[in-house]
Design a protein around this motif. Structure first.
Motif, mmCIF file in Angstrom:
data_model
loop_
_atom_site.group_PDB
_atom_site.id
_atom_site.type_symbol
_atom_site.label_atom_id
_atom_site.label_comp_id
_atom_site.label_asym_id
_atom_site.label_seq_id
_atom_site.Cartn_x
_atom_site.Cartn_y
_atom_site.Cartn_z
ATOM 1 N N ASP A 103 4.127 10.175 -9.479
ATOM 2 C CA ASP A 103 3.433 10.582 -10.713
ATOM 3 C C ASP A 103 2.983 12.039 -10.653
ATOM 4 O O ASP A 103 2.854 12.692 -11.686
ATOM 5 C CB ASP A 103 2.212 9.693 -10.969
ATOM 6 C CG ASP A 103 2.582 8.335 -11.538
ATOM 7 O OD1 ASP A 103 3.749 8.174 -11.984
ATOM 8 O OD2 ASP A 103 1.716 7.442 -11.531
ATOM 9 N N GLN A 104 2.757 12.541 -9.448
ATOM 10 C CA GLN A 104 2.344 13.936 -9.260
ATOM 11 C C GLN A 104 3.544 14.847 -8.985
ATOM 12 O O GLN A 104 3.380 15.987 -8.570
ATOM 13 C CB GLN A 104 1.356 14.032 -8.091
ATOM 14 C CG GLN A 104 0.082 13.265 -8.301
ATOM 15 C CD GLN A 104 -0.773 13.188 -7.043
ATOM 16 O OE1 GLN A 104 -0.424 13.683 -5.977
ATOM 17 N NE2 GLN A 104 -1.921 12.536 -7.167
ATOM 18 N N LYS A 113 5.675 14.711 -6.619
ATOM 19 C CA LYS A 113 5.838 14.970 -5.188
ATOM 20 C C LYS A 113 6.858 13.973 -4.633
ATOM 21 O O LYS A 113 6.546 13.100 -3.832
ATOM 22 C CB LYS A 113 4.494 14.852 -4.472
ATOM 23 C CG LYS A 113 3.485 15.879 -4.933
ATOM 24 C CD LYS A 113 2.161 15.722 -4.211
ATOM 25 C CE LYS A 113 1.171 16.774 -4.686
ATOM 26 N NZ LYS A 113 -0.140 16.602 -4.044
ATOM 27 N N TYR A 114 8.103 14.152 -5.084
ATOM 28 C CA TYR A 114 9.156 13.194 -4.766
ATOM 29 C C TYR A 114 9.492 13.157 -3.274
ATOM 30 O O TYR A 114 9.674 12.084 -2.701
ATOM 31 C CB TYR A 114 10.415 13.511 -5.581
ATOM 32 C CG TYR A 114 10.164 13.494 -7.061
ATOM 33 C CD1 TYR A 114 9.949 12.285 -7.727
ATOM 34 C CD2 TYR A 114 10.129 14.673 -7.789
ATOM 35 C CE1 TYR A 114 9.709 12.258 -9.092
ATOM 36 C CE2 TYR A 114 9.885 14.665 -9.157
ATOM 37 C CZ TYR A 114 9.670 13.457 -9.804
ATOM 38 O OH TYR A 114 9.419 13.436 -11.146
ATOM 39 N N TRP A 143 0.847 -1.212 0.000
ATOM 40 C CA TRP A 143 0.000 0.000 0.000
ATOM 41 C C TRP A 143 0.877 1.255 0.000
ATOM 42 O O TRP A 143 0.585 2.229 -0.692
ATOM 43 C CB TRP A 143 -0.936 0.026 1.204
ATOM 44 C CG TRP A 143 -1.883 -1.119 1.366
ATOM 45 C CD1 TRP A 143 -2.161 -1.778 2.532
ATOM 46 C CD2 TRP A 143 -2.695 -1.756 0.370
ATOM 47 N NE1 TRP A 143 -3.073 -2.784 2.317
ATOM 48 C CE2 TRP A 143 -3.414 -2.791 0.990
ATOM 49 C CE3 TRP A 143 -2.869 -1.574 -1.000
ATOM 50 C CZ2 TRP A 143 -4.305 -3.612 0.320
ATOM 51 C CZ3 TRP A 143 -3.750 -2.403 -1.685
ATOM 52 C CH2 TRP A 143 -4.446 -3.399 -1.031
ATOM 53 N N LEU A 173 2.418 1.771 -3.452
ATOM 54 C CA LEU A 173 1.405 2.297 -4.368
ATOM 55 C C LEU A 173 1.140 3.778 -4.114
ATOM 56 O O LEU A 173 1.028 4.566 -5.066
ATOM 57 C CB LEU A 173 0.104 1.498 -4.250
ATOM 58 C CG LEU A 173 0.141 0.070 -4.787
ATOM 59 C CD1 LEU A 173 -1.150 -0.677 -4.435
ATOM 60 C CD2 LEU A 173 0.374 0.075 -6.291
ATOM 61 N N LEU A 174 1.052 4.167 -2.862
ATOM 62 C CA LEU A 174 0.845 5.572 -2.524
ATOM 63 C C LEU A 174 2.040 6.406 -2.969
ATOM 64 O O LEU A 174 1.874 7.473 -3.573
ATOM 65 C CB LEU A 174 0.601 5.735 -1.018
ATOM 66 C CG LEU A 174 0.453 7.158 -0.491
ATOM 67 C CD1 LEU A 174 -0.689 7.898 -1.196
ATOM 68 C CD2 LEU A 174 0.230 7.141 1.021
ATOM 69 N N ALA A 200 6.753 11.407 -1.415
ATOM 70 C CA ALA A 200 6.813 9.960 -1.671
ATOM 71 C C ALA A 200 7.917 9.319 -0.833
ATOM 72 O O ALA A 200 7.708 8.254 -0.224
ATOM 73 C CB ALA A 200 7.052 9.703 -3.152
ATOM 74 N N SER A 257 4.131 5.713 -5.352
ATOM 75 C CA SER A 257 4.125 5.756 -6.826
ATOM 76 C C SER A 257 3.167 6.826 -7.335
ATOM 77 O O SER A 257 3.488 7.562 -8.279
ATOM 78 C CB SER A 257 3.723 4.402 -7.402
ATOM 79 O OG SER A 257 4.651 3.425 -7.034
ATOM 80 N N THR A 258 2.010 6.913 -6.714
ATOM 81 C CA THR A 258 1.032 7.945 -7.083
ATOM 82 C C THR A 258 1.606 9.328 -6.828
ATOM 83 O O THR A 258 1.447 10.247 -7.651
ATOM 84 C CB THR A 258 -0.280 7.755 -6.289
ATOM 85 O OG1 THR A 258 -0.787 6.448 -6.557
ATOM 86 C CG2 THR A 258 -1.309 8.795 -6.655
ATOM 87 N N LEU A 259 2.280 9.499 -5.709
ATOM 88 C CA LEU A 259 2.883 10.796 -5.387
ATOM 89 C C LEU A 259 4.009 11.135 -6.363
ATOM 90 O O LEU A 259 4.161 12.301 -6.763
ATOM 91 C CB LEU A 259 3.395 10.793 -3.947
ATOM 92 C CG LEU A 259 2.305 10.746 -2.873
ATOM 93 C CD1 LEU A 259 2.902 10.399 -1.508
ATOM 94 C CD2 LEU A 259 1.535 12.066 -2.819
#
Length: 188
Positions: A71-72, A74-75, A61, A64-65, A78, A67-69
């Motif tokens: 993509d936005q 927000k390194y 989880w 996945l969170l 993340a 990875s989503t960050l």
């Protein structure tokens, strides 16, 4: 996170570690409380709750969170998510090996390893704190209450499955708060 919350969690964790390791009376009281809490807890499949909040699955989880960050773009956030869950899990593993507390009597054969602190509650608390920090203000009170309900279900599942003593749950919650507070200061 507030300094007083951090200090309270730290003192609570230190108190629990000391007493679990050194006080037979504390352990007897903890066992009696555990026995009272697990009475009549049948009828619901707590194994499902335990599976969905398994520490290994919690890592999935978090990835996945993160990875989503990413993509936005927000390194840093993340990295904070991964460091928070990873650091908390590592602290929990080290604490389990230092304290070496055996699980309660009648625990499931599916539960292995030491019980203090609860890895399930540790991960669920960390993830709940992360999600509240990231989305709580935007998603509102209902979201926060939903996370609290899920967290409570994890707590009840660990007690109902006879996998942990109440102090294991409290220690995990305290440790998660401590680690969350530290990584917030380092990364955010």
């Amino acid at each position: 996170m507030n300094l007083s919350i951090f200090l309270s969690a730290s003192l609570t964790l230190a108190f629990l570690i000391f007493n679990v390791k050194n006080s037979e009376r504390f352990n007897i009281i903890d066992d009696r409380l555990h026995q009272r809490l697990i009475r009549n807890r049948d009828g619901f499949s707590w194994q499902v709750v335990a599976f969905l909040n398994d520490p290994k699955l919690m890592v999935v989880w978090a990835v996945l969170l993160a990875s989503t960050l990413i993509d936005q773009n927000k390194y840093q956030t993340a990295l904070w998510v991964l460091a928070t869950l990873g650091g908390t899990d590592l602290a929990g593993i080290i604490l389990k090996k230092l304290v070496r507390r055996h699980r309660p009597d009648l625990h499931s054969d599916m539960e292995n390893g030491y019980s203090f602190p609860s890895g399930h509650v540790l991960g669920a608390t960390s993830m709940a704190l992360i999600l509240v920090h990231l989305f709580g203000a935007k998603m509102g009170t209902g979201f926060v209450i939903g996370l609290l309900v899920i967290w409570l279900m994890v707590v009840i599942s660990r007690l109902s499955l006879k996998a942990h003593y109440p102090s294991d749950i409290l220690a995990a919650t305290s440790l998660a708060i401590i680690c969350f507070s530290i990584t917030q200061q380092v990364f955010l």
